[in-house]
Design a protein around this motif. Structure first.
Motif, PDB file in Angstrom:
ATOM      1  N   ASP A   1       0.832  -1.202   0.000  1.00 53.67           N
ATOM      2  CA  ASP A   1       0.000   0.000   0.000  1.00 53.67           C
ATOM      3  C   ASP A   1       0.866   1.251   0.000  1.00 53.67           C
ATOM      4  O   ASP A   1       0.564   2.226  -0.690  1.00 53.67           O
ATOM      5  N   ARG A   2       1.941   1.223   0.771  1.00 49.65           N
ATOM      6  CA  ARG A   2       2.866   2.363   0.801  1.00 49.65           C
ATOM      7  C   ARG A   2       3.469   2.598  -0.578  1.00 49.65           C
ATOM      8  O   ARG A   2       3.597   3.739  -1.022  1.00 49.65           O
ATOM      9  N   MET A   3       3.807   1.507  -1.277  1.00 49.15           N
ATOM     10  CA  MET A   3       4.384   1.646  -2.614  1.00 49.15           C
ATOM     11  C   MET A   3       3.373   2.281  -3.569  1.00 49.15           C
ATOM     12  O   MET A   3       3.734   3.145  -4.383  1.00 49.15           O
ATOM     13  N   ALA A   4       2.122   1.882  -3.470  1.00 49.33           N
ATOM     14  CA  ALA A   4       1.075   2.459  -4.318  1.00 49.33           C
ATOM     15  C   ALA A   4       0.898   3.943  -4.014  1.00 49.33           C
ATOM     16  O   ALA A   4       0.793   4.773  -4.931  1.00 49.33           O
ATOM     17  N   VAL A   5       0.887   4.296  -2.742  1.00 51.37           N
ATOM     18  CA  VAL A   5       0.740   5.705  -2.355  1.00 51.37           C
ATOM     19  C   VAL A   5       1.975   6.499  -2.766  1.00 51.37           C
ATOM     20  O   VAL A   5       1.866   7.646  -3.190  1.00 51.37           O
TER      21      VAL A   5
ATOM     22  N   LYS B   1       7.026  18.648   7.276  1.00 53.90           N
ATOM     23  CA  LYS B   1       5.962  18.194   8.183  1.00 53.90           C
ATOM     24  C   LYS B   1       4.603  18.216   7.485  1.00 53.90           C
ATOM     25  O   LYS B   1       3.809  17.285   7.624  1.00 53.90           O
ATOM     26  N   ARG B   2       4.355  19.264   6.738  1.00 59.64           N
ATOM     27  CA  ARG B   2       3.083  19.370   6.015  1.00 59.64           C
ATOM     28  C   ARG B   2       2.953  18.242   4.993  1.00 59.64           C
ATOM     29  O   ARG B   2       1.916  17.579   4.907  1.00 59.64           O
ATOM     30  N   MET B   3       4.012  17.993   4.260  1.00 56.63           N
ATOM     31  CA  MET B   3       3.967  16.964   3.218  1.00 56.63           C
ATOM     32  C   MET B   3       3.867  15.557   3.801  1.00 56.63           C
ATOM     33  O   MET B   3       3.157  14.717   3.252  1.00 56.63           O
ATOM     34  N   THR B   4       4.576  15.290   4.889  1.00 55.78           N
ATOM     35  CA  THR B   4       4.499  13.948   5.463  1.00 55.78           C
ATOM     36  C   THR B   4       3.105  13.676   6.017  1.00 55.78           C
ATOM     37  O   THR B   4       2.606  12.554   5.906  1.00 55.78           O
ATOM     38  N   GLN B   5       2.459  14.706   6.582  1.00 55.74           N
ATOM     39  CA  GLN B   5       1.095  14.488   7.063  1.00 55.74           C
ATOM     40  C   GLN B   5       0.134  14.317   5.889  1.00 55.74           C
ATOM     41  O   GLN B   5      -0.784  13.510   5.943  1.00 55.74           O
ATOM     42  N   SER B   6       0.377  15.038   4.816  1.00 55.82           N
ATOM     43  CA  SER B   6      -0.436  14.864   3.618  1.00 55.82           C
ATOM     44  C   SER B   6      -0.289  13.440   3.084  1.00 55.82           C
ATOM     45  O   SER B   6      -1.265  12.807   2.664  1.00 55.82           O
ATOM     46  N   TYR B   7       0.935  12.925   3.123  1.00 56.35           N
ATOM     47  CA  TYR B   7       1.194  11.542   2.715  1.00 56.35           C
ATOM     48  C   TYR B   7       0.426  10.582   3.623  1.00 56.35           C
ATOM     49  O   TYR B   7      -0.199   9.633   3.149  1.00 56.35           O
ATOM     50  N   ALA B   8       0.481  10.823   4.938  1.00 54.31           N
ATOM     51  CA  ALA B   8      -0.224   9.961   5.898  1.00 54.31           C
ATOM     52  C   ALA B   8      -1.727   9.971   5.619  1.00 54.31           C
ATOM     53  O   ALA B   8      -2.378   8.915   5.660  1.00 54.31           O
ATOM     54  N   ASP B   9      -2.271  11.136   5.321  1.00 62.61           N
ATOM     55  CA  ASP B   9      -3.698  11.237   5.002  1.00 62.61           C
ATOM     56  C   ASP B   9      -4.036  10.444   3.740  1.00 62.61           C
ATOM     57  O   ASP B   9      -5.049   9.748   3.680  1.00 62.61           O
ATOM     58  N   MET B  10      -3.162  10.538   2.739  1.00 61.68           N
ATOM     59  CA  MET B  10      -3.383   9.814   1.497  1.00 61.68           C
ATOM     60  C   MET B  10      -3.283   8.308   1.724  1.00 61.68           C
ATOM     61  O   MET B  10      -4.058   7.535   1.149  1.00 61.68           O
ATOM     62  N   LEU B  11      -2.363   7.897   2.575  1.00 64.94           N
ATOM     63  CA  LEU B  11      -2.204   6.481   2.900  1.00 64.94           C
ATOM     64  C   LEU B  11      -3.464   5.953   3.589  1.00 64.94           C
ATOM     65  O   LEU B  11      -3.974   4.885   3.226  1.00 64.94           O
ATOM     66  N   GLN B  12      -3.970   6.708   4.548  1.00 59.51           N
ATOM     67  CA  GLN B  12      -5.183   6.266   5.232  1.00 59.51           C
ATOM     68  C   GLN B  12      -6.360   6.195   4.263  1.00 59.51           C
ATOM     69  O   GLN B  12      -7.120   5.227   4.277  1.00 59.51           O
ATOM     70  N   GLU B  13      -6.484   7.185   3.402  1.00 59.68           N
ATOM     71  CA  GLU B  13      -7.565   7.175   2.417  1.00 59.68           C
ATOM     72  C   GLU B  13      -7.447   5.953   1.503  1.00 59.68           C
ATOM     73  O   GLU B  13      -8.443   5.297   1.190  1.00 59.68           O
ATOM     74  N   HIS B  14      -6.221   5.631   1.111  1.00 54.70           N
ATOM     75  CA  HIS B  14      -5.984   4.454   0.277  1.00 54.70           C
ATOM     76  C   HIS B  14      -6.440   3.183   0.994  1.00 54.70           C
ATOM     77  O   HIS B  14      -7.112   2.334   0.403  1.00 54.70           O
ATOM     78  N   LEU B  15      -6.071   3.057   2.267  1.00 55.79           N
ATOM     79  CA  LEU B  15      -6.453   1.876   3.040  1.00 55.79           C
ATOM     80  C   LEU B  15      -7.963   1.795   3.232  1.00 55.79           C
ATOM     81  O   LEU B  15      -8.547   0.710   3.164  1.00 55.79           O
ATOM     82  N   GLU B  16      -8.588   2.939   3.447  1.00 59.75           N
ATOM     83  CA  GLU B  16     -10.047   2.965   3.603  1.00 59.75           C
ATOM     84  C   GLU B  16     -10.726   2.536   2.303  1.00 59.75           C
ATOM     85  O   GLU B  16     -11.653   1.722   2.316  1.00 59.75           O
ATOM     86  N   ASN B  17     -10.254   3.077   1.185  1.00 63.44           N
ATOM     87  CA  ASN B  17     -10.845   2.734  -0.115  1.00 63.44           C
ATOM     88  C   ASN B  17     -10.640   1.262  -0.458  1.00 63.44           C
ATOM     89  O   ASN B  17     -11.483   0.648  -1.113  1.00 63.44           O
ATOM     90  N   LYS B  18      -9.535   0.703  -0.019  1.00 59.43           N
ATOM     91  CA  LYS B  18      -9.230  -0.702  -0.276  1.00 59.43           C
ATOM     92  C   LYS B  18      -9.995  -1.627   0.684  1.00 59.43           C
ATOM     93  O   LYS B  18     -10.091  -2.818   0.453  1.00 59.43           O
ATOM     94  N   GLY B  19     -10.523  -1.049   1.759  1.00 58.75           N
ATOM     95  CA  GLY B  19     -11.265  -1.840   2.730  1.00 58.75           C
ATOM     96  C   GLY B  19     -10.411  -2.522   3.783  1.00 58.75           C
ATOM     97  O   GLY B  19     -10.873  -3.453   4.443  1.00 58.75           O
TER      98      GLY B  19
END
Length: 149
Positions: free
Chosen positions: A11-15, A120-138
């Motif tokens: 998932d991290r690789m996809a994000v 810091k802003r970008m890493t949190q943006s990455y974290a948000d995108m990662l969580q969204e990816h995991l949520e969308n994947k179920g």
């Protein structure tokens, strides 16, 4: 709790691929971003609360690598690849020579603070995108529970 990240390597690789555009549009080169991500750890805040749990970027170690970002930038400049340098860097040939000799004014406290803020802003943006990816994947719920173990 670090083992929970082992389950999301793919998932991290996809994000990472999706986030690459953000990196290209930032002040950081790919090499600099890689170093920032190496110094960043991810945690799940409020992991025991399914409604409020979220991935957060722990950037506690990032300030230690900010000076190294300048070294990466200098090495890239010496090789002729300017990277994603911001347009506010002056840019004259004299400034470049001074910078290469360590005589330039770049890398001041304000510049380092700005880099840290952006990292810091970008890493949190990455974290948000990662969580969204995991949520969308179920798989978010499964990852959240694994974090607690």
């Amino acid at each position: 709790m670090a083992h929970w990240t082992d389950s999301i390597v793919g998932d991290r690789m996809a994000v990472d691929r999706e986030f690459n555009e953000h990196v290209m549009n930032s002040q950081f080169s790919s090499q600099e971003w890689g170093l920032i991500m190496t110094a960043t750890e991810f945690e799940i805040e409020d992991a025991n609360d399914p409604e409020h749990a979220r991935i957060v970027a722990d950037t506690e170690k990032v300030p230690m690598i900010i000076p190294e970002l300048d070294n990466i930038r200098k090495q890239m400049g010496a090789m002729g690849g300017g990277g994603n340098q911001s347009s506010s860097s002056g840019g004259s040939i004299v400034d470049s020579i001074k910078g290469a000799l360590g005589l330039g004014g770049g890398g001041g406290k304000k510049d380092k603070e700005e880099k840290l803020k952006d990292a810091k802003r970008m890493t949190q943006s990455y974290a948000d995108m990662l969580q969204e990816h995991l949520e969308n994947k179920g798989t978010w719920e499964q990852v959240r529970i694994a974090y607690q173990e």
